[in-house]
Design a protein around this motif. Structure first.
Motif, short mmCIF file in Angstrom:
data_model
loop_
_atom_site.label_atom_id
_atom_site.label_comp_id
_atom_site.label_asym_id
_atom_site.label_seq_id
_atom_site.Cartn_x
_atom_site.Cartn_y
_atom_site.Cartn_z
N LYS A 6 -0.67 -18.29 33.85
CA LYS A 6 0.36 -17.85 32.96
C LYS A 6 0.30 -16.23 32.67
N ARG A 7 1.37 -16.08 32.43
CA ARG A 7 1.80 -14.54 32.01
C ARG A 7 1.58 -14.50 30.42
N VAL A 8 0.12 -14.30 30.06
CA VAL A 8 0.10 -14.21 28.71
C VAL A 8 -0.32 -12.96 28.08
N GLY A 9 0.22 -11.76 28.82
CA GLY A 9 0.01 -10.56 28.39
C GLY A 9 -1.59 -10.26 28.40
N ARG A 10 -1.88 -9.16 27.29
CA ARG A 10 -3.36 -8.99 27.22
C ARG A 10 -4.42 -9.97 27.05
N LEU A 11 -4.08 -11.19 26.61
CA LEU A 11 -4.73 -12.26 26.42
C LEU A 11 -5.50 -12.66 27.98
N GLY A 12 -4.57 -12.69 28.87
CA GLY A 12 -4.97 -12.98 30.03
C GLY A 12 -6.12 -12.05 30.74
N LYS A 13 -6.25 -10.81 30.21
CA LYS A 13 -7.54 -10.01 30.69
C LYS A 13 -8.74 -10.63 29.97
N CYS A 14 -8.53 -11.31 28.81
CA CYS A 14 -9.83 -11.68 28.10
C CYS A 14 -10.23 -12.97 28.33
N ARG A 15 -9.62 -13.74 29.40
CA ARG A 15 -9.81 -15.09 29.61
C ARG A 15 -11.32 -15.34 29.76
N TYR A 16 -11.92 -14.38 30.46
CA TYR A 16 -13.24 -14.93 30.84
C TYR A 16 -14.20 -14.58 29.39
N VAL A 17 -13.87 -13.84 28.74
CA VAL A 17 -14.59 -13.83 27.41
C VAL A 17 -14.35 -15.04 26.51
N VAL A 18 -13.08 -15.29 26.63
CA VAL A 18 -12.67 -16.58 25.58
C VAL A 18 -13.27 -17.49 26.09
N LEU A 19 -13.41 -18.03 27.58
CA LEU A 19 -14.19 -19.29 27.91
C LEU A 19 -15.81 -19.09 27.75
N TYR A 20 -16.19 -17.98 27.64
CA TYR A 20 -17.61 -17.55 27.47
C TYR A 20 -18.11 -18.15 25.96
N PHE A 21 -17.25 -17.56 25.13
CA PHE A 21 -17.62 -17.73 23.80
C PHE A 21 -17.33 -19.02 23.25
N ALA A 22 -16.23 -19.67 23.94
CA ALA A 22 -15.84 -21.18 23.70
C ALA A 22 -17.16 -22.17 24.42
N ASP A 23 -17.74 -21.81 25.51
CA ASP A 23 -19.05 -22.38 25.87
C ASP A 23 -19.81 -22.47 25.06
N MET A 24 -20.25 -20.92 24.30
CA MET A 24 -21.24 -20.77 23.53
C MET A 24 -21.16 -21.65 22.21
N VAL A 25 -19.77 -21.68 21.76
CA VAL A 25 -19.67 -22.58 20.37
C VAL A 25 -19.89 -23.76 20.92
N VAL A 26 -19.26 -24.65 22.13
CA VAL A 26 -19.71 -25.97 22.20
C VAL A 26 -21.33 -26.08 22.44
N ALA A 27 -22.12 -25.13 23.23
CA ALA A 27 -23.57 -25.47 23.14
C ALA A 27 -24.31 -25.43 21.83
#
Length: 412
Positions: free
Chosen positions: A29-50
């Motif tokens: 998707k074209r989500v602007g600046r958020l698209g550049k941070c998707r790796y960080v978003v998923l990384y911290f989401a995995d940390m929260v799940v852990a």
């Protein structure tokens, strides 16, 4: 401390590999600046799940949390339907869990498991990444999932769901017996191959559907060409009849003028002029193919007692090619004429309302017509070819029908 660093590295690998996996099958998707941070978003989401997973004793709840995070991530960052998001999230985690389970069985079968565990965590993720690379190599970019029905997606989704269920069963029913550990080891390998085969099977089905669609479009092109020739023949025949009528009316005007009845001659000339203007062009959109199709269908409908009303705009910048234009317009108008003829035979008012405009940078084509009864919408009436044109340009195609009217709308 060393295990914490290792855990952070493992989550970083999992986040990167998951994004690489999702990029293979779904469009971003074209989500602007958020698209550049998707790796960080998923990384911290995995940390929260852990961290949250540490508060749950049930492994099944942890698995559901991880898959739910993946589905949510795909919803935010990828252009895909809910069926695709669930399927590929489950498939990705199934492969990830299988590689962990594979090395867990090796650990259980080893002599000194406490030592081996540390050295097997990273190889487990490396094996998973290798599987992701293999999947990426197998997949050839067949991302048009619109041809698959809900039932087909349900069948495909059973594989990763059963895989996860099998893995949980092996995890909870772990045994120290060597035979059981060996059986689990071979079962893990088998499930890995089965999930990869599912991906290859999915690609094969999509390729066949694409070939079928292209074949259908080629057939539609031939039918459209034949219909065009038949329409042109009908136009020539109609023009021949009209020319004969015009000659008779002109002779009548000559007789009236010789008799000095100029008022009757003028009235006849006015009616003749109006008739000629209607015959020449009922619709003018500044696009020769669009004009040809709409005018042909207008005259064909009128000859069968069916009226058409038009709301059209300037089609000079239409991006569709000639073949796609004919497919889009002809199919919907032919269906509308067919239904209106049945309505006219029952003495009902048979009018087709056509809207063809470009608004907000989008082409809007709408056809509304009466029906004698609710029509069962099927792809055998040419609608599948219209949908194929809409899908090619990333547009929308919607059809609605009740006991009184049928309406089809295309937005490109």
């Amino acid at each position: 401390m060393g295990m914490w660093i290792l855990s952070l590295c493992i989550m970083a690998i999992e986040a990167w590999g998951s994004i690489y996996f999702f990029d293979t099958f779904m469009e971003r998707k074209r989500v602007g600046r958020l698209g550049k941070c998707r790796y960080v978003v998923l990384y911290f989401a995995d940390m929260v799940v852990a961290l949250l997973g540490g508060h749950f004793d049930l492994m099944g709840i942890k698995v559901m949390l991880i898959i739910l995070v993946s589905i949510t991530f795909c919803t935010v960052f990828y252009e895909a339907g809910w069926k695709q998001r669930i399927f590929f999230s489950g498939l990705n985690y199934a492969l990830l869990f299988l590689t962990d389970l594979f090395f867990l069985q090796i650990e259980n079968m080893s002599i000194s498991p406490n030592v081996v565990l540390t050295f097997l965590l990273l190889p487990s993720k490396m094996l998973w990444l290798c599987l992701v690379f293999i999947v990426r190599k197998i997949w050839k970019g067949q991302n048009n999932y619109g041809e698959l029905s809900r039932k087909e997606w349900l069948k495909f989704s059973m594989i990763p769901l059963l895989t996860v269920a099998s893995m949980l069963l092996m995890f909870f029913c772990n045994s120290a017996e060597a035979k059981v550990q060996t059986a689990y080891l071979f079962l893990s390998v088998g499930l890995i191959f089965i999930n990869i085969l599912v991906i290859e099977l999915l690609q094969g089905i999509l390729e066949k559907e694409e070939l079928f669609r292209e074949s259908a479009l080629a057939g539609q092109k031939k039918e459209s060409q034949l219909a065009h020739y038949r329409d042109m023949q009908a136009v020539y025949e109609r023009q021949g009849r009209k020319m004969h009528d015009y000659k008779n009316q002109i002779r009548t005007m000559q007789v009236l003028l010789k008799k000095g009845d100029t008022q009757a001659a003028a009235a006849l000339a006015e009616r003749l002029t109006e008739s000629i203007s209607v015959e020449m062009a009922a619709v003018n959109t500044n696009h020769p193919v669009v004009d040809a199709v709409l005018n042909q269908k207008f005259h064909a409908a009128r000859e069968q007692g069916v009226s058409m009303t038009f709301r059209v705009g300037d089609m000079g910048g239409l991006r569709l090619n000639e073949e796609e234009t004919v497919i889009l317009l002809s199919n919907l108008l032919d269906n509308a004429i067919h239904e209106c003829v049945k309505a006219a035979r029952q003495g009902r008012k048979a009018v087709i309302h056509v809207k063809l405009v470009q608004e907000g940078g989008k082409l809007i084509f709408s056809v509304r017509n009466p029906v004698v009864e609710k029509v069962q919408v099927t792809e055998g009436t040419g609608l599948s070819n219209v949908k194929a044109v809409a899908d090619k340009y990333g547009g929308d195609f919607a059809v609605s029908c009740d006991a009184e009217k049928f309406q089809a709308v295309v937005m490109l």
